[in-house]
Design an enzyme around this catalytic site. Structure first.
Site, PDB file in Angstrom:
ATOM      1  N   ASP A  41       0.868  -1.196   0.000  1.00  0.00           N
ATOM      2  CA  ASP A  41       0.000   0.000   0.000  1.00  0.00           C
ATOM      3  C   ASP A  41       0.901   1.242   0.000  1.00  0.00           C
ATOM      4  OD1 ASP A  41       0.904  -0.558   2.619  1.00  0.00           O
ATOM      5  OD2 ASP A  41      -0.842   0.360   3.567  1.00  0.00           O
TER       6      ASP A  41
ATOM      7  N   HIS B 244       9.088  -1.141   9.605  1.00  0.00           N
ATOM      8  CA  HIS B 244       8.065  -2.191   9.540  1.00  0.00           C
ATOM      9  C   HIS B 244       8.200  -3.038   8.269  1.00  0.00           C
ATOM     10  CE1 HIS B 244       5.946  -0.132  12.785  1.00  0.00           C
ATOM     11  NE2 HIS B 244       5.805   0.962  12.059  1.00  0.00           N
TER      12      HIS B 244
HETATM   13  C1  BDR Z   1       2.206  -0.829   8.688  1.00  0.00           C
HETATM   14  O1  BDR Z   1       1.153   0.082   8.422  1.00  0.00           O
HETATM   15  C2  BDR Z   1       1.509   0.949   7.370  1.00  0.00           C
HETATM   16  O2  BDR Z   1       1.234   2.265   7.723  1.00  0.00           O
HETATM   17  C3  BDR Z   1       2.974   0.734   7.102  1.00  0.00           C
HETATM   18  O3  BDR Z   1       3.260   0.882   5.731  1.00  0.00           O
HETATM   19  C4  BDR Z   1       3.205  -0.678   7.565  1.00  0.00           C
HETATM   20  O4  BDR Z   1       2.899  -1.604   6.546  1.00  0.00           O
HETATM   21  C5  BDR Z   1       2.774  -0.556  10.064  1.00  0.00           C
HETATM   22  O5  BDR Z   1       1.765  -0.688  11.028  1.00  0.00           O
HETATM   23 CA    CA Z   2       2.690  -0.876   4.227  1.00  0.00          CA
END
Ligand code: BDR
Ligand code: CA
Length: 313
Positions: free
Chosen positions: A11, A240
């Site tokens: 995303d 992340h």
């Molecule tokens: C996840 O949520 C999204 O905002 C970031 O891209 C990551 O995949 C972290 O909680």
């Molecule tokens: Ca993400």
């Protein structure tokens, strides 16, 4: 290094952009990218992805626009306070390329047949595309080698609500479906991603390299660090999605993990999106520790763009 065919479902998103660049700079066989609404809309995530591929000198990888709305309800407008209005920190990327004719779920189903038993899927956004593909073919898990998911907060607090992590929160029904469908799942939750961060020093390294892709990533990273400083008071942004990608390639070793069933609370209550360890099956591998050199390994891969891919500066 794992060189299986790999599909990235994302995303795009600042940390998604870092994860994509990381994967491009590894010797992975990235056979397709599908986008989903999360940090931004699936359509905008696809435009961001195509632009990043162009900047990386890798325009040939097909990008499919996936699901706009979660399984229940409608897309809630993304996370502009975290990832900017366009998903990539309001950095203006050049328009580039066109998405594939197939949808995200169609791409996943097709690649699962072309590479039956071999395909790894790295899912770093809400799990809507995978859930929709399961609707069409419940036998999908048997053709996927491994599904690596960035998502969840199992034994730590959430980052969207007290208990829920963003990717799971944004489509909790899809997560509940995917995590019990029988995939060989490696879950990379906040429990481990919060232990690995980039700072302004990393942003400076990217900005100073002279490569247009690095400059864009460094600018985005500053924005991401700004957000985390506003929440935590510390100028450090968690890795992340890059960490999930680096675990998928095998470059970063898992140092602690537990095999448990994961129950996702999907009802529309204040606990929506909570991921709870449970007894029973199917079990998934929940990563709680990754090797201490993860940050350095990801940094080195990101900075290797021009040398690795021969893009002129
Ligand atoms: C996840 O949520 C999204 O905002 C970031 O891209 C990551 O995949 C972290 O909680
Ligand atoms: Ca993400």
């Amino acid at each position: 290094m794992n060189n299986r065919p790999l599909l990235l479902d994302c995303d795009t998103g600042i940390d998604d952009a870092l994860a994509l660049t990381y994967l491009l700079n590894c010797d992975t066989d990235l056979v397709g990218i599908s986008t989903v609404s999360g940090n931004t809309s699936a359509q905008q995530a696809s435009a961001n992805t195509l632009a990043l591929l162009a900047l990386a000198g890798r325009p040939g990888i097909p990008v499919a626009v996936g699901e706009h709305d979660p399984r229940t309800g409608a897309y809630r407008g993304g996370a502009p306070h975290v990832h900017g209005g366009n998903g990539v920190g309001d950095v203006s990327l050049p328009g580039a390329g066109t998405p594939s004719d197939e949808t995200g779920p169609e791409m996943l189903l097709r690649l699962s047949r072309v590479h039956a038993g071999e395909l790894d899927v790295v899912a770093i956004g809400p799990l809507t595309n995978i859930a929709r593909a399961l609707d069409q073919d419940p036998a999908l898990p048997q053709r996927i080698h491994r599904l690596i998911i960035m998502g969840g907060a199992v034994w730590v607090p959430g980052n969207t609500t007290d208990h829920a992590e963003a990717n799971i929160y944004n489509d909790a029904a899809a997560a509940a479906q995917v995590l019990t469908a029988g995939f060989d799942v490696t879950l990379v939750p906040l429990d481990v991603t919060l232990q690995h961060t980039f700072t302004d020093d990393d942003a400076a390294l990217l900005e100073d390299s002279g490569h247009p892709l690095h400059l864009a990533l460094g600018t985005m990273l500053r924005r991401y660090i700004d957000f985390y400083e506003s929440v935590d008071g510390v100028r450090a942004a968690p890795l992340h999605d890059p960490l999930a990608a680096a675990i998928a390639t095998g470059e970063v070793a898992i140092t602690a993990a537990r095999s448990v069933a994961i129950q996702v609370l999907a009802e529309d209550t204040e606990d929506r999106g909570r991921t709870m360890a449970a007894d029973g099956r199917p079990q998934v591998q929940v990563v709680t520790g990754a090797s201490a050199d993860a940050d350095a390994a990801i940094r080195a891969r990101l900075l290797s763009t021009s040398r690795h891919q021969g893009v002129t500066q």
